[in-house]
Design a protein around this motif. Structure first.
Motif, PDB file in Angstrom:
ATOM      1  N   CYS A  20      34.138  38.464  47.388  1.00  0.00           N
ATOM      2  CA  CYS A  20      34.484  39.753  46.769  1.00  0.00           C
ATOM      3  C   CYS A  20      34.807  39.560  45.286  1.00  0.00           C
ATOM      4  O   CYS A  20      35.647  38.727  44.937  1.00  0.00           O
ATOM      5  CB  CYS A  20      35.674  40.375  47.487  1.00  0.00           C
ATOM      6  SG  CYS A  20      36.294  41.872  46.680  1.00  0.00           S
ATOM      7  N   GLY A  22      36.501  41.349  43.491  1.00  0.00           N
ATOM      8  CA  GLY A  22      37.841  41.852  43.199  1.00  0.00           C
ATOM      9  C   GLY A  22      38.912  40.809  43.477  1.00  0.00           C
ATOM     10  O   GLY A  22      39.781  40.557  42.640  1.00  0.00           O
ATOM     11  N   CYS A  23      38.846  40.188  44.668  1.00  0.00           N
ATOM     12  CA  CYS A  23      39.946  39.312  45.089  1.00  0.00           C
ATOM     13  C   CYS A  23      39.478  37.939  45.522  1.00  0.00           C
ATOM     14  O   CYS A  23      40.298  37.078  45.823  1.00  0.00           O
ATOM     15  CB  CYS A  23      40.699  39.977  46.234  1.00  0.00           C
ATOM     16  SG  CYS A  23      39.659  40.191  47.700  1.00  0.00           S
ATOM     17  N   CYS A  31      35.174  43.617  49.459  1.00  0.00           N
ATOM     18  CA  CYS A  31      36.041  43.721  50.631  1.00  0.00           C
ATOM     19  C   CYS A  31      36.612  45.130  50.770  1.00  0.00           C
ATOM     20  O   CYS A  31      36.607  45.915  49.812  1.00  0.00           O
ATOM     21  CB  CYS A  31      37.164  42.690  50.568  1.00  0.00           C
ATOM     22  SG  CYS A  31      38.580  43.223  49.586  1.00  0.00           S
ATOM     23  N   CYS A  34      39.328  46.184  48.188  1.00  0.00           N
ATOM     24  CA  CYS A  34      38.891  46.391  46.799  1.00  0.00           C
ATOM     25  C   CYS A  34      37.874  47.527  46.671  1.00  0.00           C
ATOM     26  O   CYS A  34      37.706  48.080  45.574  1.00  0.00           O
ATOM     27  CB  CYS A  34      38.298  45.108  46.242  1.00  0.00           C
ATOM     28  SG  CYS A  34      39.497  43.768  46.077  1.00  0.00           S
TER      29      CYS A  34
HETATM   30 ZN    ZN Z   1      38.443  42.216  47.486  1.00  0.00          ZN
END
Ligand code: ZN
Length: 225
Positions: A20, A22-23, A31, A34
């Motif tokens: 992901c 984002g994270c 995910c 996100c």
């Molecule tokens: Zn994420």
């Protein structure tokens, strides 16, 4: 990076689970925690909010986008474009579809903004086309990559606002073999990854209107201020 060096990296990446942007969590390309960032503007009314520098640039009928260009969205677009993480096109295109379903005033064909053919060939794909295809599937609209960039342009990123319009003017045309008759009466929706001033989108609209399209709107994943 040379072409030879890029290919093994790309294959290796796609053999592993997506991470992901984002994270960093492994699993789906973006995910579940996100993913809502992509829908940052979903509930907003259509149009350009006060505070942004321009209205919808002529001759576009509408200009929409899903989220600001920052954080996870920026990283996702970067990884799709430069790291070969093509699995991101699905969720990005679906976000485009959600926003367009909410505020799109019309449009019956999605047309991706093309990168220069040399660049697409080197990369193996055109990121805007992948996004447009995913959006088209979700919206039940055809995706027609009928534009080509007929001359290389300087990355818009490096230019100031006024130079951007000059840089891309006349840079796009219909691909060879595209019949004007197919465009007559069509309302086109341009799809791209990021919009800043809209100069590129405006330049893309010109040949479509000249070929008989009745209107051109546009939607991107993100907008950079
Ligand atoms: Zn994420």
């Amino acid at each position: 990076m040379s072409q030879v060096a890029a290919i093994p990296g790309r294959l290796l990446d796609l053999a592993l689970p997506a991470r992901c942007p984002g994270c960093g969590q492994e699993g789906p390309p973006i995910c579940a925690s996100c993913a809502p960032t992509l829908d940052a503007r979903l509930e907003l009314p259509g149009g350009v909010p006060i505070g942004l520098p321009s209205d919808v640039p002529a001759p576009l009928l509408q200009l929409e986008w899903c989220a600001p260009f920052g954080g996870m969205v920026r990283r996702a677009l970067h990884e799709l474009k430069y790291s070969g993480e093509t699995r991101l096109a699905g969720p990005l295109g679906e976000a485009v579809a959600r926003r367009w379903r909410r505020v799109g005033a019309g449009g019956d064909v999605l047309v991706p903004v093309p990168v220069h053919a040399d660049r697409a060939r080197r990369r193996g794909y055109d990121q805007a086309e992948l996004i447009a295809r995913a959006a088209g599937r979700a919206l039940g609209l055809p995706c027609a990559p009928i534009l080509e960039r007929t001359r290389a342009t300087i990355a818009q990123f490096d230019l100031d606002r006024s130079t951007r319009a000059t840089n891309v003017r006349g840079a796009f045309s219909l691909r060879e073999g595209v019949q004007r008759v197919h465009l007559a009466g069509r309302w086109i929706v341009l799809v791209d990854d990021v919009v800043t001033t809209g100069a590129t989108l405006s330049a893309c609209a010109e040949p479509l209107l000249a070929a008989g399209a009745i209107g051109v709107s546009a939607i991107t994943v993100a907008r950079e201020r």
